[in-house]
Design a protein around this motif. Structure first.
Motif, PDB file in Angstrom:
ATOM      1  N   ILE A 147       0.458  11.827  -3.113  1.00  0.00           N
ATOM      2  CA  ILE A 147       1.494  10.793  -3.234  1.00  0.00           C
ATOM      3  C   ILE A 147       2.828  11.436  -3.584  1.00  0.00           C
ATOM      4  O   ILE A 147       3.877  11.119  -2.995  1.00  0.00           O
ATOM      5  CB  ILE A 147       1.096   9.758  -4.308  1.00  0.00           C
ATOM      6  N   LEU A 148       2.792  12.347  -4.551  1.00  0.00           N
ATOM      7  CA  LEU A 148       4.017  13.030  -4.990  1.00  0.00           C
ATOM      8  C   LEU A 148       4.651  13.789  -3.831  1.00  0.00           C
ATOM      9  O   LEU A 148       5.884  13.782  -3.657  1.00  0.00           O
ATOM     10  CB  LEU A 148       3.667  13.989  -6.135  1.00  0.00           C
ATOM     11  N   VAL A 151       6.210  11.088  -1.146  1.00  0.00           N
ATOM     12  CA  VAL A 151       7.423  10.367  -1.550  1.00  0.00           C
ATOM     13  C   VAL A 151       8.591  11.315  -1.785  1.00  0.00           C
ATOM     14  O   VAL A 151       9.745  10.870  -1.884  1.00  0.00           O
ATOM     15  CB  VAL A 151       7.178   9.505  -2.813  1.00  0.00           C
ATOM     16  N   GLY A 257      10.419  -2.877  -6.182  1.00  0.00           N
ATOM     17  CA  GLY A 257      10.626  -1.571  -6.792  1.00  0.00           C
ATOM     18  C   GLY A 257       9.821  -0.490  -6.093  1.00  0.00           C
ATOM     19  O   GLY A 257       8.853  -0.742  -5.377  1.00  0.00           O
ATOM     20  N   ARG A 258      10.216   0.763  -6.333  1.00  0.00           N
ATOM     21  CA  ARG A 258       9.578   1.911  -5.688  1.00  0.00           C
ATOM     22  C   ARG A 258       8.105   2.007  -6.060  1.00  0.00           C
ATOM     23  O   ARG A 258       7.242   2.217  -5.190  1.00  0.00           O
ATOM     24  CB  ARG A 258      10.314   3.191  -6.091  1.00  0.00           C
ATOM     25  N   ASN A 259       7.784   1.873  -7.321  1.00  0.00           N
ATOM     26  CA  ASN A 259       6.390   1.989  -7.773  1.00  0.00           C
ATOM     27  C   ASN A 259       5.520   0.881  -7.191  1.00  0.00           C
ATOM     28  O   ASN A 259       4.364   1.115  -6.823  1.00  0.00           O
ATOM     29  CB  ASN A 259       6.309   1.961  -9.297  1.00  0.00           C
ATOM     30  N   ALA A 260       6.065  -0.336  -7.107  1.00  0.00           N
ATOM     31  CA  ALA A 260       5.306  -1.450  -6.542  1.00  0.00           C
ATOM     32  C   ALA A 260       5.001  -1.205  -5.070  1.00  0.00           C
ATOM     33  O   ALA A 260       3.898  -1.491  -4.585  1.00  0.00           O
ATOM     34  CB  ALA A 260       6.077  -2.756  -6.707  1.00  0.00           C
ATOM     35  N   ILE A 262       4.817   1.762  -3.542  1.00  0.00           N
ATOM     36  CA  ILE A 262       3.904   2.906  -3.377  1.00  0.00           C
ATOM     37  C   ILE A 262       2.485   2.556  -3.788  1.00  0.00           C
ATOM     38  O   ILE A 262       1.533   2.761  -3.026  1.00  0.00           O
ATOM     39  CB  ILE A 262       4.426   4.116  -4.193  1.00  0.00           C
ATOM     40  N   TYR A 263       2.313   2.040  -4.999  1.00  0.00           N
ATOM     41  CA  TYR A 263       0.966   1.878  -5.562  1.00  0.00           C
ATOM     42  C   TYR A 263       0.309   0.540  -5.198  1.00  0.00           C
ATOM     43  O   TYR A 263      -0.916   0.456  -5.156  1.00  0.00           O
ATOM     44  CB  TYR A 263       1.031   2.031  -7.082  1.00  0.00           C
ATOM     45  N   LYS A 264       1.114  -0.496  -4.942  1.00  0.00           N
ATOM     46  CA  LYS A 264       0.532  -1.805  -4.676  1.00  0.00           C
ATOM     47  C   LYS A 264       0.339  -2.055  -3.189  1.00  0.00           C
ATOM     48  O   LYS A 264      -0.611  -2.737  -2.785  1.00  0.00           O
ATOM     49  CB  LYS A 264       1.427  -2.904  -5.277  1.00  0.00           C
TER      50      LYS A 264
END
Length: 349
Positions: A147-148, A151, A257-260, A262-264
């Motif tokens: 993932i890292l 992105v 958001g970025r995290n939402a 990527i992870y959701k």
């Protein structure tokens, strides 16, 4: 669905039959006298004959093969006086013989005279723990780095993760094990508190047998390096494909958001190839642990098999190979069935 499962079951039986034939030929037909290798070159004729009779080595090769198949089969033909040996359940009586239902009999060790099934029961759980923890380690670190890398595409983080993945794929487990054991178990032992070798269980004079979890760290990392590298690349590739999809652009346009994102949204849809790799690699780790366990002195199936091979203890080696083959077949069948449930087109192909 049931015809598809039945076909896969028949394919699995065919694979196991092929493995049994190859294993028997390798250890019973090729040049070499198991009795002589067991007793040594100075053994007298009477001792050799006694060993051959005990293990059925005095019979012709076709008869030995038939007896071996009879031992391995869940339903076999056995004498009434062999109930204690095979622990069978009688199905049909045929005079002095019975057709019986039993657990496959893997015979006894040449060296210790113990049942191979007992030896496997003592060592397989330790190998399973090693393989499971190595797979968990590889999955968690691999998905995170993938993932890292995705992105932060084309950044130094991406290049570093790719370089690590290439190094992990290129380094054989036995070479990586020697380096890791020497570096972290010897050179940096005062800082890490780890040893170059050690079993999962150790004996304490006051507490008896205790689990020594620190001895699991180095073989776990060594065994998990290759699947970790594969998972990094798979996760990166899948994430890049998903992040380029239209619904991800829509999510960004809506202000998520970025995290939402990527992870959701992205990660869930990118995990299919990773899950496939995990299911396939777990069986491979059980087989790949042989030299890793030997290097670190870890008390698992691999170490026991290598020692048995050194001592020409063929029943233990044959039992280990058959068990690993059985695990491969079962996992592949379960994965194929899972694919058929997830994608109905699979069973129609």
């Amino acid at each position: 669905m049931w015809p598809y499962i039945f076909r896969k079951f028949l394919y699995g039986l065919a694979v196991m039959a092929g493995v049994i034939v190859v294993v028997f030929l390798l250890f019973n037909v090729l040049p070499g006298d198991p009795a002589r290798m067991t007793m040594g070159q100075r053994a007298d004729v009477q001792s050799l004959e006694a060993v051959k009779k005990e293990f059925g080595l005095d019979k012709s090769k076709p008869v030995q093969f038939f007896l071996y198949l009879n031992d391995l089969s869940p339903i076999g033909l056995h004498g009434k006086d062999q109930q204690e040996k095979y622990n069978y359940v009688k199905l049909i009586g045929l005079g002095e013989e019975v057709i019986a239902l039993k657990v496959p009999y893997l015979r006894r060790s040449y060296q210790t005279k113990r049942d191979v099934t007992t030896i496997l029961a003592e060592t397989v759980p330790n190998t399973f723990i090693l393989a499971a923890t190595a797979m968990i380690f590889a999955t968690l670190i691999g998905v995170f780095l993938g993932i890292l890398s995705a992105v932060n595409r084309d950044s130094w983080i991406d290049h570093a993760a790719n370089s690590f993945a290439i190094l992990g794929i290129s380094a054989p487990s036995f070479f990586a094990g020697i380096i890791i054991a020497w570096l972290f178990g010897f050179v940096l032992s005062d800082f890490t508190g780890l040893n170059m070798s050690g079993s999962l269980y150790s004996y304490d004079p006051f507490e008896g047998e205790i689990m020594t979890w620190k001895n699991l760290w180095l073989p776990m990392i060594t065994l998990g390096l290759r699947p970790l590298a594969i998972i990094v690349q798979l996760t990166r590739s899948a994430m890049l494909d998903v992040l380029a999809q239209d619904y991800i652009r829509t999510a960004r346009a809506k202000g998520l958001g970025r995290n939402a994102i990527i992870y959701k949204h992205a990660l869930k849809n990118a995990m299919n190839p990773v899950i496939t790799a995990i299911s396939g690699w777990f069986a491979s780790l059980l087989a790949g642990s042989f030299f890793v366990e030997y290097i670190f002195g870890y008390n698992g199936l691999g170490r026991a098999t290598v020692f048995a091979l050194e001592m020409s203890d063929f029943p233990v080696v044959m039992g280990s190979i058959l068990f690993i083959a059985f695990v491969f077949v079962v996992i592949n069948i379960l994965v194929d069935i899972l694919y058929a449930f997830v994608d109905p087109r699979v069973k129609l192909a």
